[in-house]
Design a protein around this motif. Sequence first.
Motif, PDB file in Angstrom:
ATOM      1  N   HIS A  35       5.777   7.896  -7.410  1.00 30.91           N
ATOM      2  CA  HIS A  35       7.183   7.496  -7.433  1.00 30.91           C
ATOM      3  C   HIS A  35       7.340   6.163  -8.172  1.00 30.91           C
ATOM      4  N   ALA A  36       8.489   5.975  -8.795  1.00 35.47           N
ATOM      5  CA  ALA A  36       8.728   4.750  -9.567  1.00 35.47           C
ATOM      6  C   ALA A  36       8.858   3.515  -8.678  1.00 35.47           C
ATOM      7  N   PHE A  37       9.172   3.725  -7.398  1.00 36.14           N
ATOM      8  CA  PHE A  37       9.432   2.602  -6.483  1.00 36.14           C
ATOM      9  C   PHE A  37       8.128   2.209  -5.797  1.00 36.14           C
ATOM     10  N   GLN A  38       7.487   1.143  -6.293  1.00 33.29           N
ATOM     11  CA  GLN A  38       6.196   0.711  -5.746  1.00 33.29           C
ATOM     12  C   GLN A  38       6.133  -0.779  -5.440  1.00 33.29           C
ATOM     13  N   ASP A  39       7.019  -1.571  -5.999  1.00 31.17           N
ATOM     14  CA  ASP A  39       6.883  -3.028  -5.955  1.00 31.17           C
ATOM     15  C   ASP A  39       7.924  -3.680  -5.048  1.00 31.17           C
ATOM     16  N   ILE A  89       0.860  -1.183   0.000  1.00 31.78           N
ATOM     17  CA  ILE A  89       0.000   0.000   0.000  1.00 31.78           C
ATOM     18  C   ILE A  89       0.894   1.230   0.000  1.00 31.78           C
ATOM     19  N   ASN A  90       0.805   2.049  -1.028  1.00 34.48           N
ATOM     20  CA  ASN A  90       1.616   3.259  -1.041  1.00 34.48           C
ATOM     21  C   ASN A  90       1.143   4.199   0.060  1.00 34.48           C
ATOM     22  N   SER A  91       2.065   4.605   0.916  1.00 31.88           N
ATOM     23  CA  SER A  91       1.721   5.499   2.020  1.00 31.88           C
ATOM     24  C   SER A  91       2.739   6.626   2.107  1.00 31.88           C
ATOM     25  N   GLY A 127      11.832  -3.281  -1.205  1.00 39.14           N
ATOM     26  CA  GLY A 127      10.521  -2.698  -1.421  1.00 39.14           C
ATOM     27  C   GLY A 127      10.362  -1.403  -0.657  1.00 39.14           C
ATOM     28  N   PRO A 128       9.379  -0.586  -1.040  1.00 39.71           N
ATOM     29  CA  PRO A 128       9.184   0.711  -0.387  1.00 39.71           C
ATOM     30  C   PRO A 128       8.683   0.558   1.051  1.00 39.71           C
TER      31      PRO A 128
END
Length: 402
Positions: free
Chosen positions: A110-114, A30-32, A125-126
């Motif tokens: 942002h490109a970093f999601q996975d 989950i992007n936070s 991972g992020p």
Amino acid sequence: MPTLSDVEQDAVNRAQAEPMLDQVRAWSAINSGSRNLPGLERVAGALADAFSVLPGELTLEDATDVEQVSENGATFTLDHGRNLHLAVRPDAPVQLLFTGHMDTVFGADHAFQDLQWLEDGVLNGPGVADMKGGLAVMLAALKAVEAVPGADRIGYEVVVNSDEEVGSPGSAALLARASRGKRAALTYEPSALPDGTLAGARPGSGNFSIVVNGRSAHAGRNPEDGRNALLAAADLALRFDQLRRDGLSVNPARIDGGSPNNVVPDKAVLRVNLRPRTPELQADAEEAIAAIVAAVAAERDVTIHAHGGFGRPPKPMTDDMLKLFELVKQAGADLGQPIGWKATGGVCDGNNIAACGVPVIDTMGVRGGKIHSMEEFLISESLGERAALSALTILRIAEGRL
């Protein structure tokens, strides 16, 4: 050879058996990012569900209003996400504080999601290390402590905020309130080094937006009638730079403002960061900032307003903090985990907690590294290690060893 008591061993076993890796993977998916309010709301809900297995009263609290300065010098209110707050047994004889953050530095765009495995046992991972992994460790340790005899002697508060990566402006009041009356605090930032080294003393950090209001005029016909705000901001930056000395770093980072070439600019905003290593250096810096602002305003006939402050006070190593470090070091030794610590240049919520007079260790989270980059990684075996270390530390504080 030191041995664990039966209760301690039971707690350690329970902590290590928790499904922490699954939690990290789910939460990190989950992007936070600190400015992604919908994502923060999603992860807050997931964390609330997970932490609801603990006793006590759990709430998601709104952030306090935060004033920001725009590029043109105007002030506005910036929204932040809600903060998880759990209070357990507030009347128990031993009161502790546990804190972490749900936000990351990686925004929704942002490109970093996975997530991916870089190699066996190393997850990239992020936020896996900073600090979804730390949140899983905290929860595992608290669940383990709750399951063994004597838990009713321990009261605690948990704060998981949504804005740590941007300085905790909307959660600072909650952190200060939760720190009151606590014997000790543990914060779950990742270890200072991949080998598990803890962060000791930290500098403070102050962020300032200095708004300069000058007077516009035609650059060719009557420049003498103008008051150049851009030059005043540059003058401020150079004078701030001269404050640098051992124990105080100063970084004039940006000037917003300017005008067309034929107009004397009447507006500028200087952004500057200062990092003092001691409270005394912070006090000196605050006096110097006021003096510089007054001097430039007078000499250049402009109006200057300084916004911001030292949101992260310095965190020197105190005697009480050293005792807490020694307790954790012994717990680590009894678990076969060598524990050391070192001063570091970063800041976190541990600074704010220490400023409330509470001894704190703020790197009780996972072993990992390269945080704040697309190479961030978590060493997965450290989940069990650090959960065991926390559970044992909590029990020993409750026994009165601190």
